[in-house]
Motif scaffolding. Sequence first.
Motif, PDB file in Angstrom:
ATOM      1  N   SER A 105    -139.770 -23.309 -97.658  1.00 26.41           N
ATOM      2  CA  SER A 105    -140.999 -23.844 -97.180  1.00 26.41           C
ATOM      3  C   SER A 105    -141.638 -22.985 -96.037  1.00 26.41           C
ATOM      4  O   SER A 105    -140.568 -22.523 -95.008  1.00 26.41           O
ATOM      5  CB  SER A 105    -140.753 -25.316 -96.432  1.00 26.41           C
ATOM      6  N   LEU A 106    -142.740 -22.764 -95.864  1.00 30.29           N
ATOM      7  CA  LEU A 106    -143.401 -22.077 -94.998  1.00 30.29           C
ATOM      8  C   LEU A 106    -144.137 -22.993 -93.946  1.00 30.29           C
ATOM      9  O   LEU A 106    -144.925 -22.513 -93.032  1.00 30.29           O
ATOM     10  CB  LEU A 106    -144.667 -21.203 -95.495  1.00 30.29           C
ATOM     11  N   ALA A 107    -144.125 -24.434 -93.886  1.00 29.68           N
ATOM     12  CA  ALA A 107    -144.550 -25.225 -93.150  1.00 29.68           C
ATOM     13  C   ALA A 107    -144.425 -25.028 -91.476  1.00 29.68           C
ATOM     14  O   ALA A 107    -145.718 -24.864 -90.852  1.00 29.68           O
ATOM     15  CB  ALA A 107    -144.482 -26.554 -93.585  1.00 29.68           C
ATOM     16  N   GLN A 108    -143.144 -24.819 -91.151  1.00 32.81           N
ATOM     17  CA  GLN A 108    -142.968 -24.631 -89.868  1.00 32.81           C
ATOM     18  C   GLN A 108    -143.692 -23.199 -89.514  1.00 32.81           C
ATOM     19  O   GLN A 108    -144.107 -23.095 -88.417  1.00 32.81           O
ATOM     20  CB  GLN A 108    -141.574 -24.777 -89.560  1.00 32.81           C
ATOM     21  N   ALA A 109    -143.502 -22.346 -90.283  1.00 35.41           N
ATOM     22  CA  ALA A 109    -143.955 -20.731 -89.804  1.00 35.41           C
ATOM     23  C   ALA A 109    -145.349 -20.780 -89.616  1.00 35.41           C
ATOM     24  O   ALA A 109    -146.031 -20.405 -88.912  1.00 35.41           O
ATOM     25  CB  ALA A 109    -143.588 -19.871 -90.957  1.00 35.41           C
ATOM     26  N   GLU A 110    -146.043 -21.635 -90.688  1.00 33.69           N
ATOM     27  CA  GLU A 110    -147.632 -21.834 -90.540  1.00 33.69           C
ATOM     28  C   GLU A 110    -148.069 -22.454 -89.353  1.00 33.69           C
ATOM     29  O   GLU A 110    -149.091 -22.230 -88.967  1.00 33.69           O
ATOM     30  CB  GLU A 110    -148.126 -22.332 -91.865  1.00 33.69           C
ATOM     31  N   HIS A 111    -147.325 -23.577 -88.976  1.00 33.88           N
ATOM     32  CA  HIS A 111    -147.501 -24.442 -87.653  1.00 33.88           C
ATOM     33  C   HIS A 111    -147.472 -23.260 -86.774  1.00 33.88           C
ATOM     34  O   HIS A 111    -148.464 -23.353 -85.664  1.00 33.88           O
ATOM     35  CB  HIS A 111    -146.669 -25.400 -87.684  1.00 33.88           C
ATOM     36  N   THR A 112    -146.390 -22.583 -86.445  1.00 31.97           N
ATOM     37  CA  THR A 112    -146.305 -21.575 -85.542  1.00 31.97           C
ATOM     38  C   THR A 112    -147.580 -20.650 -85.584  1.00 31.97           C
ATOM     39  O   THR A 112    -147.816 -20.354 -84.300  1.00 31.97           O
ATOM     40  CB  THR A 112    -144.899 -20.780 -85.527  1.00 31.97           C
ATOM     41  N   LEU A 113    -147.672 -20.152 -86.470  1.00 32.77           N
ATOM     42  CA  LEU A 113    -148.871 -19.086 -86.488  1.00 32.77           C
ATOM     43  C   LEU A 113    -150.223 -19.774 -86.075  1.00 32.77           C
ATOM     44  O   LEU A 113    -151.021 -19.127 -85.623  1.00 32.77           O
ATOM     45  CB  LEU A 113    -148.948 -18.526 -87.865  1.00 32.77           C
ATOM     46  N   SER A 114    -150.531 -21.013 -86.554  1.00 30.63           N
ATOM     47  CA  SER A 114    -151.742 -21.836 -86.206  1.00 30.63           C
ATOM     48  C   SER A 114    -151.961 -21.956 -84.828  1.00 30.63           C
ATOM     49  O   SER A 114    -152.938 -21.792 -84.255  1.00 30.63           O
ATOM     50  CB  SER A 114    -151.671 -23.146 -87.117  1.00 30.63           C
ATOM     51  N   SER A 115    -150.630 -22.371 -84.130  1.00 32.03           N
ATOM     52  CA  SER A 115    -150.469 -22.521 -82.604  1.00 32.03           C
ATOM     53  C   SER A 115    -150.964 -21.303 -81.795  1.00 32.03           C
ATOM     54  O   SER A 115    -151.794 -21.254 -80.841  1.00 32.03           O
ATOM     55  CB  SER A 115    -149.259 -23.197 -82.492  1.00 32.03           C
ATOM     56  N   LEU A 116    -150.397 -20.137 -82.395  1.00 35.40           N
ATOM     57  CA  LEU A 116    -150.311 -18.813 -81.871  1.00 35.40           C
ATOM     58  C   LEU A 116    -151.775 -18.417 -82.004  1.00 35.40           C
ATOM     59  O   LEU A 116    -152.640 -17.850 -81.026  1.00 35.40           O
ATOM     60  CB  LEU A 116    -149.567 -18.032 -82.487  1.00 35.40           C
ATOM     61  N   THR A 117    -152.618 -18.714 -83.372  1.00 30.40           N
ATOM     62  CA  THR A 117    -154.043 -17.962 -83.385  1.00 30.40           C
ATOM     63  C   THR A 117    -154.846 -18.789 -82.372  1.00 30.40           C
ATOM     64  O   THR A 117    -155.980 -18.354 -81.903  1.00 30.40           O
ATOM     65  CB  THR A 117    -154.462 -18.209 -84.851  1.00 30.40           C
ATOM     66  N   THR A 118    -154.555 -20.254 -82.148  1.00 31.09           N
ATOM     67  CA  THR A 118    -155.517 -21.129 -81.607  1.00 31.09           C
ATOM     68  C   THR A 118    -155.381 -20.657 -80.120  1.00 31.09           C
ATOM     69  O   THR A 118    -156.480 -20.555 -79.398  1.00 31.09           O
ATOM     70  CB  THR A 118    -155.177 -22.584 -81.676  1.00 31.09           C
ATOM     71  N   GLY A 119    -154.257 -20.339 -79.690  1.00 32.48           N
ATOM     72  CA  GLY A 119    -153.885 -19.955 -78.324  1.00 32.48           C
ATOM     73  C   GLY A 119    -154.730 -18.411 -78.056  1.00 32.48           C
ATOM     74  O   GLY A 119    -155.395 -18.297 -77.080  1.00 32.48           O
ATOM     75  N   LEU A 120    -154.719 -17.627 -79.079  1.00 39.44           N
ATOM     76  CA  LEU A 120    -155.245 -16.412 -78.893  1.00 39.44           C
ATOM     77  C   LEU A 120    -156.895 -16.346 -78.982  1.00 39.44           C
ATOM     78  O   LEU A 120    -157.588 -15.715 -78.264  1.00 39.44           O
ATOM     79  CB  LEU A 120    -154.900 -15.557 -79.985  1.00 39.44           C
ATOM     80  N   ALA A 121    -157.262 -17.368 -79.620  1.00 43.23           N
ATOM     81  CA  ALA A 121    -158.681 -17.574 -79.887  1.00 43.23           C
ATOM     82  C   ALA A 121    -159.439 -18.148 -78.574  1.00 43.23           C
ATOM     83  O   ALA A 121    -160.529 -17.880 -78.132  1.00 43.23           O
ATOM     84  CB  ALA A 121    -158.990 -18.463 -80.969  1.00 43.23           C
ATOM     85  N   ILE A 122    -158.424 -18.787 -77.790  1.00 42.24           N
ATOM     86  CA  ILE A 122    -158.934 -19.473 -76.610  1.00 42.24           C
ATOM     87  C   ILE A 122    -158.604 -18.570 -75.546  1.00 42.24           C
ATOM     88  O   ILE A 122    -159.438 -18.055 -74.656  1.00 42.24           O
ATOM     89  CB  ILE A 122    -158.217 -20.720 -76.352  1.00 42.24           C
ATOM     90  N   GLY A 123    -157.478 -17.850 -75.511  1.00 42.37           N
ATOM     91  CA  GLY A 123    -156.923 -17.019 -74.441  1.00 42.37           C
ATOM     92  C   GLY A 123    -157.726 -15.543 -74.366  1.00 42.37           C
ATOM     93  O   GLY A 123    -158.191 -15.006 -73.273  1.00 42.37           O
ATOM     94  N   VAL A 124    -158.016 -15.008 -75.593  1.00 47.90           N
ATOM     95  CA  VAL A 124    -158.576 -13.450 -75.454  1.00 47.90           C
ATOM     96  C   VAL A 124    -160.063 -13.691 -75.076  1.00 47.90           C
ATOM     97  O   VAL A 124    -160.238 -12.675 -74.001  1.00 47.90           O
ATOM     98  CB  VAL A 124    -158.331 -13.041 -76.856  1.00 47.90           C
ATOM     99  N   PRO A 125    -160.800 -14.735 -75.307  1.00 48.87           N
ATOM    100  CA  PRO A 125    -162.262 -14.517 -74.516  1.00 48.87           C
ATOM    101  C   PRO A 125    -162.094 -14.907 -73.196  1.00 48.87           C
ATOM    102  O   PRO A 125    -162.899 -14.352 -72.253  1.00 48.87           O
ATOM    103  CB  PRO A 125    -163.011 -15.729 -75.553  1.00 48.87           C
ATOM    104  N   ALA A 126    -161.136 -15.855 -72.959  1.00 47.85           N
ATOM    105  CA  ALA A 126    -160.955 -16.304 -71.305  1.00 47.85           C
ATOM    106  C   ALA A 126    -160.741 -14.985 -70.675  1.00 47.85           C
ATOM    107  O   ALA A 126    -161.122 -14.779 -69.538  1.00 47.85           O
ATOM    108  CB  ALA A 126    -160.047 -17.435 -71.252  1.00 47.85           C
ATOM    109  N   LEU A 127    -159.545 -14.245 -71.172  1.00 47.51           N
ATOM    110  CA  LEU A 127    -159.277 -13.011 -70.312  1.00 47.51           C
ATOM    111  C   LEU A 127    -160.373 -11.790 -70.448  1.00 47.51           C
ATOM    112  O   LEU A 127    -160.270 -11.337 -69.514  1.00 47.51           O
ATOM    113  CB  LEU A 127    -157.801 -12.543 -71.116  1.00 47.51           C
TER     114      LEU A 127
END
Length: 483
Positions: free
Chosen positions: A166-188
């Motif tokens: 199963s890739l559920a846990q990996a996809e959840h991790t990648l989704s959380s990281l993508t969300t963090g980057l989507a917010i963090g990169v513009p702010a930074l």
Amino acid sequence: MSRRLPLGRPAFRRVRRLTRKTSLRTRVTLWATTVVAIAMVAAGLGLLFGLQHSMWRDRDSTGRQRLSDVTSLVRHDRLGSLIPSSGGDDDVVEVLDHHGKVRASSDFDTRPGSPSGFPNPLPPRVLAGHPTTLHDLGVGDGGDFRVLARPIRVDGRPATIVVGVSLAQAEHTLSSLTTGLAIGVPALTALVAWTISLTAGRTLRPVETLRRQAAEITATDLHRRLDLPACQDEVHALGVTLNDMLTRLDDASVAQRRFVADAAHELRSPLTALRAQLEVMSSYPDPDRDPQMAATLLEDTVRLHDLVEGLLALARSEDPARPRSQAARVIDLDEVVLAEVRRQHSLARADIDARRVSGGRVRGDAEALRCVIRNLLDNARRHAGHQVRVALSERGGTVELTVSDDGSGIPDADRLRVFERFTRLDEARSREAGGSGLGLAIVGKVVTAHGGTVHAEKDPAPEAGGLGGARLVVRLPAVPSSG
């Protein structure tokens, strides 16, 4: 479609023109922020792809281990309908017969003979043994899985071992990281833009101060200087350079005003004399006196003409925009020297010795160099007692011209000053004897413009082979011989 392509070019040009109109601070901020933003996006994408690759590789490793375990069970004839669990609930293992039916499974709810949740038939890439991501499968808790398969024979019949991790846990991790980057990169990026703009503004503030002070300086207050910043950096160096430029402009302005005043003074004297004598001739005509006065007027007119010609020659020698069409001509300087010596013989009361004139070739303006030699000879015969000596030689890539006389010489303190405008030494204060005071100034300007040097020195005493008076030395770059 082809008609739409050129539309981007005018738009791009408009963007470039708009960028050029913005301030340096804005341009620096835009470019630096763009570079930082691109770098952060690239780093974020690299992090995402690297983490995904690492997670996929870990799950592929888990899948291969499960394949090996089940293969070992089959080879040792220990395979039952329920395949032992690996201790986790993120992988599903099924053994399928050649019809795609389940023979054994690691899931309690999957019975032998039931349809498999894996695709039937399996994709060729999976059957070839390559780990593949399959989406929305109906095995386990469903979702996306990394799937591996291995053909095998069970009880003499073909079968296939299929493992899904199963890739559920990996996809959840990648989704959380993508969300963090989507917010963090513009702010930074915004924080970096603000920091760069603030830093650029503070850095350029001394430049703006220098610009404002420079704009306040006019032609009437060139004596003012810019305030230098305390830091010894590039802006300080710029201020020092601007102050040096202001010093040069101030010196040039002072020299120009002095030149205009001196020229007006020099021109006023002969004009006043001419006017007075003409008024006398007009008011009191006298046939006995008029011829003598006419000769005096002619002499004053000649002196006035010489002064005007000297001023014109000096102005031409200092004009940076004057065409240099003849600057590339090669001149036999000895021919020019000898021609001027022959002309001076009829004017000089002193003997001119030109026996030491040998060959010398230079590159330059023949008329300007002829003026140099004429002024040197005029100066020498004016101050000589009985003899003037001219020498010309070439050695070491330099042509050296010397003009000596047997006069009283030039004092040490005046050897640089004689090349300034309207300079007359004490013995030559009389305009009739001392000339206009422009001859050596013209010599200095013309020689410098030709890449040479000129200076005055004491000629050796007669017992040492010299004349004992003044000696003017001109050095010019020689033209290399073609042979």
